[in-house]
Design an enzyme around this catalytic site. Sequence first.
Site, PDB file in Angstrom:
ATOM      1  N   ASP A  75       3.624 -23.211  44.221  1.00 52.03           N
ATOM      2  CA  ASP A  75       3.247 -22.779  42.876  1.00 52.03           C
ATOM      3  C   ASP A  75       2.949 -21.284  42.810  1.00 52.03           C
ATOM      4  O   ASP A  75       2.403 -20.794  41.823  1.00 52.03           O
ATOM      5  CB  ASP A  75       2.043 -23.575  42.371  1.00 52.03           C
ATOM      6  CG  ASP A  75       0.828 -23.456  43.285  1.00 52.03           C
ATOM      7  OD1 ASP A  75       0.895 -22.707  44.298  1.00 52.03           O
ATOM      8  OD2 ASP A  75      -0.197 -24.113  43.001  1.00 52.03           O
ATOM      9  N   HIS A 115       0.882 -19.562  44.766  1.00 53.87           N
ATOM     10  CA  HIS A 115      -0.445 -19.097  45.182  1.00 53.87           C
ATOM     11  C   HIS A 115      -0.375 -18.388  46.535  1.00 53.87           C
ATOM     12  O   HIS A 115       0.484 -18.683  47.365  1.00 53.87           O
ATOM     13  CB  HIS A 115      -1.461 -20.247  45.208  1.00 53.87           C
ATOM     14  CG  HIS A 115      -1.326 -21.176  46.377  1.00 53.87           C
ATOM     15  ND1 HIS A 115      -0.708 -22.407  46.307  1.00 53.87           N
ATOM     16  CD2 HIS A 115      -1.756 -21.067  47.660  1.00 53.87           C
ATOM     17  CE1 HIS A 115      -0.758 -23.010  47.479  1.00 53.87           C
ATOM     18  NE2 HIS A 115      -1.387 -22.202  48.323  1.00 53.87           N
TER      19      HIS A 115
END
Length: 270
Positions: A141, A143
């Site tokens: 995602d 991160h």
Amino acid sequence: MRFIPLQTEQQVSCWAAQHIINRINDFKPTAERPFVLGLPTGGTPLKTYQELIRLYQAGKVSFKHVVTFNMDEYVALPEEHPESYHSFMYNNFFNHIDILPENINILNGNTDDHNAECHRYEEKIKSYGKIHLFMGGVGVDGHIAFNEPASSLSSRTRIKTLTQDTLIANSRFFNNDVTQVPKYALTIGVGTLLDAEEVMILATGHQKALAVQAAVEGSINHLWTVSALQMHRHFVLVCDEAAQQELKVKTVKYFTELEGSVAGTDYQDK
């Protein structure tokens, strides 16, 4: 941005390890002037650590005058737990090189005052001036460290609640039982990372392709933490072929040709 499009995970690991060694050796660190290296944990950098150990054993580099700062650590997981990031780093890297114990810095997730620990960590980094090279991985995602989607792009070291996606992803290290994964972690901030002189992110596997696309072709967006690195003066993204699958063909072609044009020149590592 410097984008390094390679073919295999092993090539990514070897390229990253050699880049780290080049930076250390070119710096010529001493006890009074150490090289400061930021480090991650997880599956992506594991082969890079193995390659660094191999090159150290071959006499290509010494870590005696290198100071390290790790990105993150779980909260309330004992340091001796096999899945703590303390255990990971010592088992997979520190125990196999000549780094001095006093030069190893990892956040203490078992302190009674997490805010004080995070402040101490930031101040310790500042005491060395800056981190010269911060290596990291990236989540599916986008991160980095535990800076989950919607993290402030100017954030500093702090405690974070882990998302369900991260808990599920990390459950593979905890017998695939998501209930065993700590729900909180201490992590450097995006701003902490951006303060580094150079940031090198490794991405391997098709599951990282959307994150790579966000980093290279997307707009700066706090929902894709990795996109903040577009603002960094010396951001290097090293990918295998699978992680490039969402990029436009002309994007990969452009960076491939660019790397070829600087190979063997003084600009290669700029």
